[in-house]
Design an enzyme around this catalytic site. Structure first.
Site, PDB file in Angstrom:
ATOM      1  N   ASP A  61      20.582 -32.629 -67.974  1.00  0.00           N
ATOM      2  CA  ASP A  61      20.837 -34.477 -68.651  1.00  0.00           C
ATOM      3  C   ASP A  61      19.244 -35.396 -67.897  1.00  0.00           C
ATOM      4  OD1 ASP A  61      22.280 -33.097 -69.128  1.00  0.00           O
ATOM      5  OD2 ASP A  61      24.476 -33.869 -67.703  1.00  0.00           O
ATOM      6  N   SER A  97      32.292 -30.219 -77.304  1.00  0.00           N
ATOM      7  CA  SER A  97      31.331 -29.593 -76.283  1.00  0.00           C
ATOM      8  C   SER A  97      30.299 -30.453 -76.687  1.00  0.00           C
ATOM      9  CB  SER A  97      31.349 -29.587 -75.265  1.00  0.00           C
ATOM     10  OG  SER A  97      33.264 -29.174 -74.089  1.00  0.00           O
ATOM     11  N   ASN A 146      23.952 -28.825 -65.286  1.00  0.00           N
ATOM     12  CA  ASN A 146      25.329 -28.277 -64.908  1.00  0.00           C
ATOM     13  C   ASN A 146      25.569 -27.201 -65.372  1.00  0.00           C
ATOM     14  OD1 ASN A 146      27.964 -27.765 -65.309  1.00  0.00           O
ATOM     15  ND2 ASN A 146      28.595 -30.080 -65.945  1.00  0.00           N
ATOM     16  N   SER A 186      31.998 -33.965 -63.659  1.00  0.00           N
ATOM     17  CA  SER A 186      32.490 -34.587 -64.561  1.00  0.00           C
ATOM     18  C   SER A 186      33.158 -36.534 -64.195  1.00  0.00           C
ATOM     19  CB  SER A 186      34.425 -33.912 -64.881  1.00  0.00           C
ATOM     20  OG  SER A 186      33.615 -32.594 -65.537  1.00  0.00           O
ATOM     21  N   GLU A 204      20.255 -34.142 -64.010  1.00  0.00           N
ATOM     22  CA  GLU A 204      20.821 -32.828 -62.889  1.00  0.00           C
ATOM     23  C   GLU A 204      21.559 -31.994 -64.160  1.00  0.00           C
ATOM     24  OE1 GLU A 204      25.526 -34.445 -62.011  1.00  0.00           O
ATOM     25  OE2 GLU A 204      25.622 -33.943 -64.210  1.00  0.00           O
ATOM     26  N   GLU A 207      39.284 -30.456 -60.974  1.00  0.00           N
ATOM     27  CA  GLU A 207      38.672 -30.669 -62.653  1.00  0.00           C
ATOM     28  C   GLU A 207      39.537 -29.870 -63.263  1.00  0.00           C
ATOM     29  OE1 GLU A 207      34.268 -30.666 -63.647  1.00  0.00           O
ATOM     30  OE2 GLU A 207      33.837 -31.081 -61.300  1.00  0.00           O
TER      31      GLU A 207
END
Length: 364
Positions: A297, A321, A312, A187, A310, A15
């Protein structure tokens, strides 16, 4: 006196490019009247590089790559030089790790900053490590009574020995379609949706190329809802948001390269459902002992039932974003203000830790 802000980005991670995009937006947004900014670039090989205080305005992610000093071209020597030159300078200072994925979002850099006694933005060692490991996070969240999709976790060595039995277990308890994911990556890298055994075997092989542990999850048909959380002991949750799309799954290319995702913020939800999502997000945040920030999420199925997907601990953080936009739509917090709030949380948490005793009552 200005605060010294050390912005860490790049990293030995798949990433890496996402980290550069995040760092570019942050560096363009920081108030230089309040902060002296010191970019610290970590190469794909793990070498730490810096040019001192940032003076010019950066306009391209490629401008953020810094050549390694030939005399310090290994992780240990380069880290020692950065620590001595920048971190050891004294004064009011704070680190802002913008390292997505492995070797940055997983508690490794957080542990280093703890040892250096430098305040840093975001989650601590434990929450970073557990949240990035999907299998570990699911176990903790399950213990906290938070609903999730059915899943199985497998280690590479076990799969090598019992692959056929593992496939039968997946088919019997998870079924198709299912998702195969590297346990410790973000990602959507290395993640595949599988509709049959052929796709499953291919997906497992790819996932194991990124990690030595994988997770296989059932598909929850419905909507994907996200919520931003910030704060330390008294966390706040934003209005929920969602990406509008017509695909069952959007991978790395769809997320970051195609530019076709549209956001709906706030998501169109009944008030009771939106409130439940915010409450569940804070419960999950606290269960993993998160601090600073996280994006949580969820899946919302067609019956209205919620499943946590999940957490993050370093969500996408460009100006476009979901995380910063959700806060702007919630309480009007602008991007630059949000960064300063996160820095304030870092100083508060660091100050709290200074009250911890490291000797017994008799001074020994």
């Amino acid at each position: 006196m200005k605060t010294k802000l050390f912005v860490l980005y790049g990293g030995k991670s798949v990433e890496h490019e996402i980290s550069l995009k995040t760092a570019l937006t942050v560096l363009q947004s920081i108030d230089r009247d309040k902060f002296d900014v010191y970019p610290v670039y970590i190469t794909r090989e793990g070498v730490w590089c810096h040019r001192g205080r940032l003076v010019e305005r950066v306009t391209d992610p490629n401008d953020l790559t810094i050549p390694a000093d030939p005399d310090l071209a290994n992780p240990a020597r380069s880290l020692g030089a950065v620590a001595a030159k920048l971190f050891g300078g004294g004064g009011r200072q704070v680190a802002l790790p913008l390292l997505h994925g492995s070797n940055g979002e997983d508690g490794t850099v957080q542990g280093l900053l703890e040892l250096l006694d430098i305040p840093y933005v975001g989650n601590g060692v434990l929450s970073s490590a557990v949240a990035l490991d999907k299998a570990a996070a699911k176990a903790v969240l399950s213990h906290a009574g938070i609903a999730q999709a059915a899943y199985l976790a497998f280690r590479y060595a076990d799969w090598q020995e019992e692959g056929e039995a593992s496939i039968r277990e997946i088919e019997a308890s998870i079924g198709y379609p299912c998702y195969v994911k590297p346990a410790s990556l973000g990602s959507s890298i290395g993640i595949n949706r599988c509709e049959d055994r052929v796709q499953l075997l291919s997906a497992v092989e790819e996932a194991f190329s990124y990690d030595r542990k994988i997770v296989v999850e059932e598909e929850i048909a419905g909507r994907e809802i996200q919520v931003a959380v910030r704060g330390n002991d008294r966390a706040l949750a934003s209005v929920p948001g969602e990406f509008i799309h017509d695909q069952a799954f959007f991978d790395y290319n769809e997320k970051y390269l195609a530019g076709r995702l549209a956001m709906s913020i706030p998501a169109e939800l009944p008030e009771a459902t939106a409130n439940e999502i915010r409450e569940q997000a804070i419960r999950a945040y606290q269960a993993l002992d998160c601090a600073g920030l996280a994006r949580v999420d969820f899946f919302l199925d067609r019956t209205g039932r919620l499943y946590l997907n999940e957490i993050n601990t370093l969500p996408g953080f460009t100006a476009f974003s979901m995380y910063p936009i959700m806060w702007e739509r919630t309480d009007g917090t602008r991007y630059s203000e949000l960064i300063e709030k996160l820095i304030d949380y870092a100083f508060t948490r660091h100050a709290d830790k200074q009250t911890i005793r490291y000797t017994r009552g008799d001074g020994q």
